[in-house]
Write a protein that holds these residues in place. Structure first.
Motif, PDB file in Angstrom:
ATOM      1  N   LEU C  88       0.859  -1.173   0.000  1.00 44.05           N
ATOM      2  CA  LEU C  88       0.000   0.000   0.000  1.00 44.05           C
ATOM      3  C   LEU C  88       0.899   1.228   0.000  1.00 44.05           C
ATOM      4  O   LEU C  88       1.774   1.352   0.856  1.00 44.05           O
ATOM      5  N   TYR C 109      -2.354   0.495  -4.422  1.00 47.29           N
ATOM      6  CA  TYR C 109      -1.565  -0.726  -4.226  1.00 47.29           C
ATOM      7  C   TYR C 109      -0.590  -0.860  -5.381  1.00 47.29           C
ATOM      8  O   TYR C 109      -0.987  -0.768  -6.547  1.00 47.29           O
ATOM      9  N   VAL C 123      -7.490   1.567  -4.639  1.00 51.21           N
ATOM     10  CA  VAL C 123      -8.040   0.861  -3.478  1.00 51.21           C
ATOM     11  C   VAL C 123      -9.553   0.750  -3.594  1.00 51.21           C
ATOM     12  O   VAL C 123     -10.167   0.006  -2.843  1.00 51.21           O
ATOM     13  N   ASN C 124     -10.152   1.491  -4.527  1.00 48.77           N
ATOM     14  CA  ASN C 124     -11.614   1.506  -4.595  1.00 48.77           C
ATOM     15  C   ASN C 124     -12.131   0.274  -5.300  1.00 48.77           C
ATOM     16  O   ASN C 124     -11.748  -0.030  -6.415  1.00 48.77           O
ATOM     17  N   PRO C 131     -13.061   0.693   0.168  1.00 51.58           N
ATOM     18  CA  PRO C 131     -11.621   0.419   0.123  1.00 51.58           C
ATOM     19  C   PRO C 131     -11.328  -1.076   0.276  1.00 51.58           C
ATOM     20  O   PRO C 131     -11.667  -1.671   1.298  1.00 51.58           O
ATOM     21  N   VAL C 132     -10.710  -1.677  -0.721  1.00 48.03           N
ATOM     22  CA  VAL C 132     -10.361  -3.091  -0.598  1.00 48.03           C
ATOM     23  C   VAL C 132      -9.077  -3.228   0.210  1.00 48.03           C
ATOM     24  O   VAL C 132      -8.241  -2.330   0.212  1.00 48.03           O
ATOM     25  N   GLU C 133      -8.968  -4.341   0.917  1.00 49.38           N
ATOM     26  CA  GLU C 133      -7.782  -4.575   1.727  1.00 49.38           C
ATOM     27  C   GLU C 133      -6.997  -5.739   1.145  1.00 49.38           C
ATOM     28  O   GLU C 133      -7.568  -6.759   0.755  1.00 49.38           O
ATOM     29  N   TRP C 134      -5.682  -5.574   1.101  1.00 44.67           N
ATOM     30  CA  TRP C 134      -4.810  -6.604   0.546  1.00 44.67           C
ATOM     31  C   TRP C 134      -4.427  -7.580   1.641  1.00 44.67           C
ATOM     32  O   TRP C 134      -4.023  -7.189   2.727  1.00 44.67           O
ATOM     33  N   PHE C 135      -4.586  -8.864   1.373  1.00 47.41           N
ATOM     34  CA  PHE C 135      -4.156  -9.894   2.307  1.00 47.41           C
ATOM     35  C   PHE C 135      -3.013 -10.662   1.657  1.00 47.41           C
ATOM     36  O   PHE C 135      -3.211 -11.463   0.746  1.00 47.41           O
ATOM     37  N   LEU C 140      -5.055 -12.148  -1.819  1.00 46.27           N
ATOM     38  CA  LEU C 140      -6.359 -11.707  -2.300  1.00 46.27           C
ATOM     39  C   LEU C 140      -6.615 -10.283  -1.817  1.00 46.27           C
ATOM     40  O   LEU C 140      -6.121  -9.883  -0.766  1.00 46.27           O
ATOM     41  N   MET C 142      -9.791  -8.102  -0.528  1.00 44.83           N
ATOM     42  CA  MET C 142     -11.173  -8.300  -0.100  1.00 44.83           C
ATOM     43  C   MET C 142     -11.797  -6.946   0.196  1.00 44.83           C
ATOM     44  O   MET C 142     -11.158  -6.052   0.740  1.00 44.83           O
ATOM     45  N   CYS C 143     -13.082  -6.824  -0.153  1.00 40.47           N
ATOM     46  CA  CYS C 143     -13.808  -5.585   0.091  1.00 40.47           C
ATOM     47  C   CYS C 143     -14.718  -5.762   1.301  1.00 40.47           C
ATOM     48  O   CYS C 143     -15.454  -6.747   1.388  1.00 40.47           O
ATOM     49  N   PRO C 144     -14.662  -4.830   2.255  1.00 37.65           N
ATOM     50  CA  PRO C 144     -15.441  -4.994   3.482  1.00 37.65           C
ATOM     51  C   PRO C 144     -16.921  -4.680   3.321  1.00 37.65           C
ATOM     52  O   PRO C 144     -17.698  -4.923   4.248  1.00 37.65           O
ATOM     53  N   VAL C 149     -14.093  -9.894  -4.047  1.00 36.89           N
ATOM     54  CA  VAL C 149     -12.756 -10.430  -3.828  1.00 36.89           C
ATOM     55  C   VAL C 149     -12.020 -10.419  -5.165  1.00 36.89           C
ATOM     56  O   VAL C 149     -12.606 -10.701  -6.208  1.00 36.89           O
TER      57      VAL C 149
END
Lengths: 265, 509, 191
Positions: C88, C109, C123-124, C131-135, C140, C142-144, C149
């Motif tokens: 990020l 990202y 990130v959108n 905001p999607v989060e990178w794991f 992957l 993932m969007c909250p 995904v």
């Protein structure tokens, strides 16, 4: 007369309202809806509450809600916590352990913790669990694994004498079929898939410090012999190195196709 | 009585110069039907809450700074430093909810009683626009909080506008006041929330009230008294003249009691629950947020999650205008006929469906089972029952289940995401090979993990999942567990046995 | 009763010409001074209103008419990105105003495939912009919000998004890794 009463009442009511309005500011602050102070007070991770909050948020998933009985190595183990140097613990938490399933929780990780927070977290963990568990389990064997000076053949003999009874090489007893599973039989540790997933350090830590939460002894024993009887006698550093060497040799025992290097990104 | 004579004289003078007194008197003392009872208080309550909004809102603008750089801090300042400032914010926030609720109840009542029919069609139409304006105020009010929810809520709004064919991009820039969410966006929404929408609302309230006075307050619907264009007006006036009572004080008494009680309840709620928000800072850099709309819009959040992706754009863009048009056209679709709910089964059924749908969607929105639980993988432990009596390989699989974020979408032991199926009894549903295939290839809305898992990792994961046959969970419904396939030989088939064993092992720990 | 008085007063005061319902609408059809004044008034008001509308409408829709807001923004040296990693990265929006506050900061990202090949994702979420989060563990995004995904290459893996993650254009200019940023990514983009 009625008008006089009305006027009196109005005056009384206005007076009451004025008094109420005047005193309200002080009273208002005692109402439950008053927002908590901003910014919220910082709870240091070295305090019990701060430590518990961070632990629950970031660690409990693998290491157990209470530092034990999680899928991963328990941290509610004073002997282990005292054996691992503070700086090492810090860097493990900050950067994770490459090629294992321990992720890093600081540095570049998204939502990563600041270095000071991790340091105070390590302190918090030590003060919370530094005295937990039996003393002397590790027989004073250093926490860190020694690379490659063990004797696999001797390790195999040791394994057969002290470990194989609880860790038989065949498949674990089917829990669903066996009406009375032996609670100490924990299944194979010579399974090549298992061995490929874990490092020598993992084997070393488990043998030396045991997993009291799952009934596995540390280096002090007592162990269970092939005949099911208790075997007295402890393991020393050389024994552990031999055992790790023996188990580590089993990693490549089954051929496998091309694969991603385990855990490595 | 000389004094009262003077008052009358002054009033007459004012009326002579302005004409306002007679209007007010007409409004206050016009005759209303005797049957207008407790059902009729909700409109007044809506108006009362709007008054609260006006007063508290104006007060808030004296301190709030509508600048993206300072809005958040000014809210904190109101909450922390202004004596009773938080109370004004709490009143404003909760009164907004209360106003919307009262408005919706009022609307429901008008619909249920068929009050929108001839000759009150335009009163209803004005009401529909009042409803839209009020919802607009509620939405823009959320933006004024200028926290993470406001920021990402704007992002969602922008993404919806962006779906408009051809003009979407242009429209989005007009809405946001630029190519991205920024200070200009807050200023725009501030203008909407503080000038444009309240101004519109006040105007519409005026029209609505004038129309209410013109059409007269409706009677309670009576079975067998259908509305007919030719006779209704005459009959109504005759009846009201004969049996009606002046609005003030006869009918207004109930409104006053209800509004007073509602106001006190509002103050109670505001002082108990305090101001709503602000949440985390509107910092695009802290992406660890799960944006959620206010309760009022949760149903919309649910709809956006549940629409099939192929039809989504079409439904988002076409659905609302059609719904609003239908709502506004209602009095023209059924202008006459019976008003009594018992004679309008279709309307009652439609109302029931709409209310149920909104409640269910709101409830779904609260739980939002479609959202991954982003922190589940580190914060929700593997249940202790699933750690005990597992082989080392299976324990590595349990770690893998956490590590690969499976639990963000799948629950075990009742905890974790609800997006995918719970895994507690996955072994009874999928064989070893099926588990491997599902993990590797995904499918059924699950990503494929094939590229990211080594053979050993897959092996461990499947080994662990294969132990999840539901046998470790105490039966919640006695006897229900026996129905599950593959459990007949299980030692835990006796519902009492696993409980005892679990108790014993907990005690020994 | 009062109303009636009012009406009569009004009629007497403003209508010196009883018989025609109002002055203007009738006068528009007549020639002479009245007709001219009415026509002149209408014209002047129209012209004046039109002139006033230019700045009014202009300012109201100005943001949409602004020229391309995208600029090349440096994210630092390319060497800061390690092959195989997705990180990020913060950047400041090149399109800004003095009162943007936190919202002027932005993130994206950066996926480094090899030192010369990158992907830069917004990130959108492509669904509704959350905001999607990178794991990094499961590789992957993932969007909250609604559970979209994406795989590590940005392609859609599951959930409601109609497409993969939005990507920024990137370039390496000497010793600087730059992306073309400024506007909020949305569905109506070419990339």
């Amino acid at each position: 007369m009625s008008r006089m009463t009305r006027i009196t009442r109005t005056i009384a009511a206005s007076a009451l309202l004025t008094v109420l309005a005047g005193t309200a500011p002080s009273g208002c602050d005692r109402l439950p809806g008053k927002p908590p102070p901003y910014p919220p007070p910082v709870v240091l991770a070295s305090t019990p509450a701060g430590f518990q909050a961070t632990w629950t948020d970031r660690c409990s998933g693998c290491h157990g809600a209470d530092g034990a009985l999680g899928a991963g190595l328990p941290m509610r183990n004073g002997e282990y916590l005292r054996a691992v140097p503070e700086d090492t613990m810090f860097s493990i938490i900050r950067d994770g352990i490459p090629s294992s399933r321990m992720p890093g929780f600081g540095g570049d990780a998204i939502g990563g913790l600041d270095d000071e927070v991790i340091r105070s977290f390590v302190q918090g963990m030590r003060s919370a669990w530094g005295d937990a568990g039996a003393k002397g389990v590790s027989q004073g064997i250093p926490w860190k694994v020694d690379a490659g000076d063990g004797d696999p053949t001797r390790g195999a003999r040791l394994f057969a004498a002290k470990c194989a009874s609880c860790h038989p090489s065949d498949e674990p007893a089917d829990r669903a079929v066996d009406p009375d599973p032996d609670p100490l039989v924990a299944g194979s540790v010579t399974d090549p898939f298992y061995l490929r997933l874990v490092s020598d350090q993992h084997l070393h830590s488990n043998i030396v410090f045991g997993r009291a939460d799952l009934g596995m002894p540390g280096a002090t024993g007592p162990f269970r012999g092939p005949d099911g009887r208790t075997v007295e006698g402890t393991l020393d550093a050389g024994d552990v190195a031999d055992l790790v060497a023996y188990l580590g040799a089993g990693r490549s025992s089954l051929p496998s196709g091309p694969e991603v290097k385990d855990g490595a990104p | 009585m000389k004094q009262e004579g003077n008052v009358r004289k002054s009033l007459d003078w004012v009326d002579d110069r302005t004409g306002l007194v007679s209007v007010a008197e007409h409004a206050m003392f016009h005759k209303v039907p005797r049957s207008a009872k407790w059902w009729y208080v909700f409109g007044s309550a809506t108006l009362m809450f709007f008054m609260v909004q006006l007063v508290t809102g104006i007060l808030l603008t004296t301190i709030y700074v509508p600048s993206a750089a300072e809005a958040y801090q000014s809210l904190i300042y109101i909450d922390q430093r202004i004596p009773m400032g938080w109370m004004i914010r709490a009143l404003h926030g909760w009164s907004s909810n209360a106003m919307c609720v009262m408005m919706l109840i009022h609307m429901t009542q008008v619909f249920l009683h068929g009050t929108y029919k001839f000759p009150r069609e335009l009163t209803w139409v004005a009401g529909v626009f009042l409803c839209l304006t009020t919802l607009g105020l509620a939405f823009t009010g959320q933006i004024m909080r200028w926290d993470a929810n406001a920021y990402w809520g704007l992002g969602i709004g922008a993404a919806i506008v962006d779906r408009v064919p051809f003009a979407g991009n242009w429209l989005r820039s007009v809405v946001l006041g630029g190519p991205d969410i920024s200070g200009a966006t807050l200023s725009r929404f501030f203008a909407l929330h503080v000038f444009i929408l309240p101004g519109t609302l006040i105007g519409l309230i005026g029209v609505h009230l004038i129309l209410v006075l013109k059409g007269g307050i409706s009677e309670m619907p009576k079975v067998g008294q259908p509305i007919e264009r030719e006779t209704y007006r005459e009959d109504y006036e005759k009846r009201v003249k004969k049996t009606g009572v002046p609005f003030f004080p006869d009918a207004a008494r109930r409104d006053m009691v209800f509004c007073g009680a509602a106001l006190i309840a509002l103050i109670g709620i505001a002082s108990w629950y305090g101001p709503i928000g602000p949440g985390p800072l509107p910092d695009p850099q802290s992406i660890e947020v799960a944006p959620r709309p206010d309760t009022l819009f949760l149903w919309l959040f649910a709809v956006l999650a549940l629409l099939p992706p192929q039809t989504e754009t079409f439904l988002i863009l076409v659905g609302p205008p059609v719904a609003i048009a239908l709502l506004a056209a209602l009095p023209f679709l059924s202008p006459t006929g019976e008003r009594a709910p018992s004679r309008r089964p279709l309307s009652v059924i439609i109302l029931c469906i709409i209310v149920t749908a909104l409640l269910v969607l709101t409830w779904l929105g609260i739980g939002s089972p479609w959202s991954p639980v982003m922190k589940a993988w580190t914060s929700i432990p593997t249940p202790v029952e699933y750690v005990r009596h597992r082989s080392p390989l299976e324990l590595q699989g349990a770690i893998q289940l956490q590590y690969a974020q499976c639990r963000n979408c799948h629950s075990i032991g009742g905890e974790g995401g609800k997006r995918g199926p719970a895994l507690d009894d996955v072994a009874t549903r999928l064989s070893w090979d099926q588990l491997v295939r599902q993990i590797q290839q995904g499918g059924g809305n699950m990503p494929a993990y094939g590229k990211n898992l080594s053979s050993a990792e897959t092996q461990a994961l499947v080994a662990f999942l294969s132990t999840l046959d539901g046998g470790d969970l105490p039966a919640t419904i006695p006897g229900a567990m026996e129905m599950q396939p593959g459990r007949d030989e299980s030692p835990t088939v006796d519902p009492t046995a696993p409980l005892d064993e679990a108790d014993a092992s907990v005690a020994s720990r | 009763m009062t109303k009636k008085t009012e009406e009569t007063t009004a009629t007497e005061e403003t209508d010196p010409n009883p018989g025609s319902p109002c002055e203007g609408c009738d006068g528009a059809n007549k020639g002479g001074r009245r007709g001219f004044l009415f026509a002149a008034g209408t014209t002047l008001l129209t012209v004046g209103g039109g002139l006033a509308a230019i700045p009014i409408v202009g300012v109201a829709i100005a943001p949409a008419e602004a020229s391309d807001p995208n600029r090349w923004v440096s994210l630092g040296k390319p060497a800061r990105f390690k092959p195989g990693q997705t990180v990020l990265v913060k950047f400041t929006n090149p399109w800004d105003s003095p009162t943007d506050g936190e919202t002027n900061e932005n993130v994206c990202y950066v996926r480094c495939i090899d030192p010369k090949t990158f992907q830069v994702f917004a990130v959108n979420c492509a669904h509704l912009g959350c905001p999607v989060e990178w794991f990094a563990q499961s590789r992957l995004f993932m969007c909250p919000c609604h559970g979209g995904v994406y795989y590590e290459d940005g392609s859609r893996a599951s959930g409601p998004p109609p497409r993969g993650l939005f990507e920024y254009e990137w370039r390496i200019d000497g010793d600087s890794f730059e992306i073309l940023g400024g506007r909020l990514p949305g569905l109506q983009e070419t990339t």
